[in-house]
Design a protein around this motif. Structure first.
Motif, PDB file in Angstrom:
ATOM      1  N   TYR A   1      -0.111   7.725   7.369  1.00  7.63           N
ATOM      2  CA  TYR A   1      -0.577   7.076   8.600  1.00  7.63           C
ATOM      3  C   TYR A   1      -0.414   8.358   9.844  1.00  7.63           C
ATOM      4  O   TYR A   1      -1.484   8.068  10.422  1.00  7.63           O
ATOM      5  N   LEU A   2       0.469   9.258   9.704  1.00  8.33           N
ATOM      6  CA  LEU A   2       0.551  10.184  10.483  1.00  8.33           C
ATOM      7  C   LEU A   2      -0.800  11.358  10.538  1.00  8.33           C
ATOM      8  O   LEU A   2      -1.426  11.698  11.484  1.00  8.33           O
ATOM      9  N   LEU A   3      -1.297  11.269   8.955  1.00  7.50           N
ATOM     10  CA  LEU A   3      -2.469  12.248   8.710  1.00  7.50           C
ATOM     11  C   LEU A   3      -3.682  11.496   9.407  1.00  7.50           C
ATOM     12  O   LEU A   3      -4.636  12.036   9.717  1.00  7.50           O
ATOM     13  N   SER A   4      -3.801  10.155   9.334  1.00 12.03           N
ATOM     14  CA  SER A   4      -4.881   9.499   9.913  1.00 12.03           C
ATOM     15  C   SER A   4      -4.912   9.635  11.350  1.00 12.03           C
ATOM     16  O   SER A   4      -6.068   9.743  11.873  1.00 12.03           O
ATOM     17  N   ILE A   5      -3.913   9.797  12.136  1.00 11.80           N
ATOM     18  CA  ILE A   5      -3.748   9.931  13.481  1.00 11.80           C
ATOM     19  C   ILE A   5      -4.246  11.345  13.676  1.00 11.80           C
ATOM     20  O   ILE A   5      -5.044  11.422  14.744  1.00 11.80           O
TER      21      ILE A   5
ATOM     22  N   PHE B   1       4.802  16.401  -8.317  1.00 12.10           N
ATOM     23  CA  PHE B   1       4.267  15.867  -9.584  1.00 12.10           C
ATOM     24  C   PHE B   1       3.889  16.887 -10.727  1.00 12.10           C
ATOM     25  O   PHE B   1       4.123  16.417 -11.913  1.00 12.10           O
ATOM     26  N   LEU B   2       3.864  18.050 -10.668  1.00 14.64           N
ATOM     27  CA  LEU B   2       3.886  19.182 -11.522  1.00 14.64           C
ATOM     28  C   LEU B   2       5.196  19.171 -12.159  1.00 14.64           C
ATOM     29  O   LEU B   2       5.043  19.090 -13.645  1.00 14.64           O
TER      30      LEU B   2
ATOM     31  N   ILE C   1      -0.243  20.309   5.669  1.00  9.89           N
ATOM     32  CA  ILE C   1      -0.701  21.326   4.109  1.00  9.89           C
ATOM     33  C   ILE C   1       0.732  21.352   3.417  1.00  9.89           C
ATOM     34  O   ILE C   1       0.658  21.372   2.098  1.00  9.89           O
ATOM     35  N   ILE C   2       1.822  21.859   3.952  1.00 10.70           N
ATOM     36  CA  ILE C   2       3.152  21.960   3.286  1.00 10.70           C
ATOM     37  C   ILE C   2       3.364  20.759   2.493  1.00 10.70           C
ATOM     38  O   ILE C   2       3.909  20.842   1.495  1.00 10.70           O
ATOM     39  N   VAL C   3       3.357  19.800   3.279  1.00 11.71           N
ATOM     40  CA  VAL C   3       3.562  18.260   2.554  1.00 11.71           C
ATOM     41  C   VAL C   3       2.786  18.152   1.227  1.00 11.71           C
ATOM     42  O   VAL C   3       3.268  17.839   0.219  1.00 11.71           O
ATOM     43  N   LEU C   4       1.554  18.420   1.451  1.00  9.06           N
ATOM     44  CA  LEU C   4       0.568  18.102   0.277  1.00  9.06           C
ATOM     45  C   LEU C   4       1.051  18.983  -0.699  1.00  9.06           C
ATOM     46  O   LEU C   4       1.065  18.737  -2.150  1.00  9.06           O
TER      47      LEU C   4
ATOM     48  N   VAL D   1       7.989   5.035   1.034  1.00 10.45           N
ATOM     49  CA  VAL D   1       8.156   4.987   2.523  1.00 10.45           C
ATOM     50  C   VAL D   1       7.580   6.177   3.139  1.00 10.45           C
ATOM     51  O   VAL D   1       6.812   6.137   4.005  1.00 10.45           O
ATOM     52  N   PHE D   2       8.104   7.455   2.551  1.00  8.40           N
ATOM     53  CA  PHE D   2       7.522   8.599   3.266  1.00  8.40           C
ATOM     54  C   PHE D   2       6.145   8.872   3.008  1.00  8.40           C
ATOM     55  O   PHE D   2       5.409   9.048   3.973  1.00  8.40           O
ATOM     56  N   LEU D   3       5.540   8.490   1.745  1.00  5.61           N
ATOM     57  CA  LEU D   3       4.127   8.539   1.678  1.00  5.61           C
ATOM     58  C   LEU D   3       3.336   7.975   2.545  1.00  5.61           C
ATOM     59  O   LEU D   3       2.263   8.150   2.978  1.00  5.61           O
ATOM     60  N   ILE D   4       3.685   6.591   2.834  1.00 10.42           N
ATOM     61  CA  ILE D   4       2.813   5.954   3.544  1.00 10.42           C
ATOM     62  C   ILE D   4       3.145   6.101   5.036  1.00 10.42           C
ATOM     63  O   ILE D   4       2.002   6.063   5.793  1.00 10.42           O
TER      64      ILE D   4
END
Length: 356
Positions: free
Chosen positions: A188-192, A234-235, A224-227, A181-184
């Protein structure tokens, strides 16, 4: 493990089982000296060296040199994080859990009478790991003492927990759903934000207009911090899977657990496996620590975003408006406090105190 000097890797000390004044001396070892040691492993007095950089495992590259050149070793052992020095595991000694009381006492006497620690020792550390089966968590313990160039001794200890299996229980599956849910929401926020960037570019004709707004810079830094946190997650996930493959309940490290001479000689493959496991666990602990630091920065940026987004209303924006109008006074205050702290630290500790 220890280090004689920051780049020293030659054998040192002596095997006290060959010294007739030692409490662990064995007269029968004299007849086996050529079977146990090669010519270069015996000093000019005819007594074998006691300690070798790879503990005679024949695994020089894997134990001593793996990811640690002379220059890297010099930097790591002088670094502010003694955990990093564990990447250069020179002269390792293992207190095996299967040692009985007499064997553990004998190993301790060999270390003491063989001069494992003396005035030439630059760094010594001890580490061990435990595993909680119920929580599926490894606990990594590290203690080290380092002689600094100024002559003082620096003591460091840490306890880190490493979750071995991230998605194995029901609560883990619930957390995984929340992460989806957080990823979705993040996408969405990144698209905005991307849409806002394109609108500003179309309106002004310049791509730099977006970056001249402080609010946009805060948003961009947050994303950027979230990415970075996602990449670290993942690592950590894939590294934990690799670490579990290396983990075993016991490593039969010593070449002969009942040997009367050259007690500390290790097997090649077992010593390498144990070293790789500790390095993998250390890497996971570092990833976990970095991930937590990034999350702390993320929460600060979220708080700043909240203050920024509440400025649309006269009452809700009291905090943001106050901070904006007091920005000069606040900047002066924090600069003054930091400068005063640096002066007090210098007067109290001098130039050799770390983490002041």
């Amino acid at each position: 493990y220890t280090s004689r000097a920051y780049t020293e890797e030659s054998p040192f000390g002596n095997d006290p089982t060959f010294v007739d004044t030692s409490t662990v001396y064995r007269a029968t070892n004299k007849e086996m000296i050529n079977d146990l040691y090669q010519g270069w492993e015996i000093n000019e007095n005819g007594v074998p060296y006691g300690f070798f950089a790879d503990s005679s495992a024949g695994a020089w590259q894997e134990i001593v040199r793996s990811g640690c050149s002379d220059l890297e070793g010099l930097w790591l052992l002088n670094s502010l994080d003694p955990l990093q020095a564990g990447k250069c595991m020179r002269y390792p000694i293992l207190y095996d859990i299967n040692f009985n009381r007499s064997r553990a006492f004998e190993v301790s006497e060999i270390l003491k009478e063989g001069n494992y620690l003396d005035s030439q020792t630059g760094f010594v550390a001890a580490q061990f790991a435990t595993y909680n089966v119920i929580t599926r968590t490894f606990y990594f313990f590290h203690v080290s003492i380092q002689r600094m160039p100024s002559g003082e001794f620096r003591f460091f200890w840490s306890i880190k927990d490493v979750v071995a299996e991230l998605y194995s229980t029901t609560s883990d599956h619930v957390r995984f759903s929340i992460e989806i849910v957080f990823l979705i929401a993040f996408c969405y926020l990144l698209s905005i934000e991307v849409k806002e960037f394109l609108i500003l570019k179309k309106r002004t004709g310049s791509s730099l207009t977006y970056f001249f707004d402080l609010g946009n810079i805060v948003d961009l830094a947050n994303y950027i911090i979230v990415l970075v946190c996602m990449v670290l997650h993942f690592l950590f996930f894939f590294s934990s899977r690799e670490m579990r493959k290396k983990a075993r309940y016991h490593y039969d490290v010593y070449d002969d657990y009942y040997s009367a001479g050259r007690t500390l000689k290790m097997k090649h493959h077992e010593a390498v496996d144990m070293t790789r496991f500790f390095r993998a666990l250390n890497k996971l602990a570092e990833l976990r620590s970095l991930f937590e630091n990034m999350l702390a920065i993320y929460l600060i940026l979220v708080a700043i975003q909240l203050i920024k987004n509440l400025s649309f209303h006269p009452l809700l924006g009291v905090v943001s408006h106050t901070l904006y109008h007091a920005r000069n006074d606040l900047t002066f205050f924090f600069v003054l406090v930091d400068f005063g702290k640096c002066c007090l630290c210098f007067l109290r500790y001098g130039t050799f105190r770390f983490n002041c």
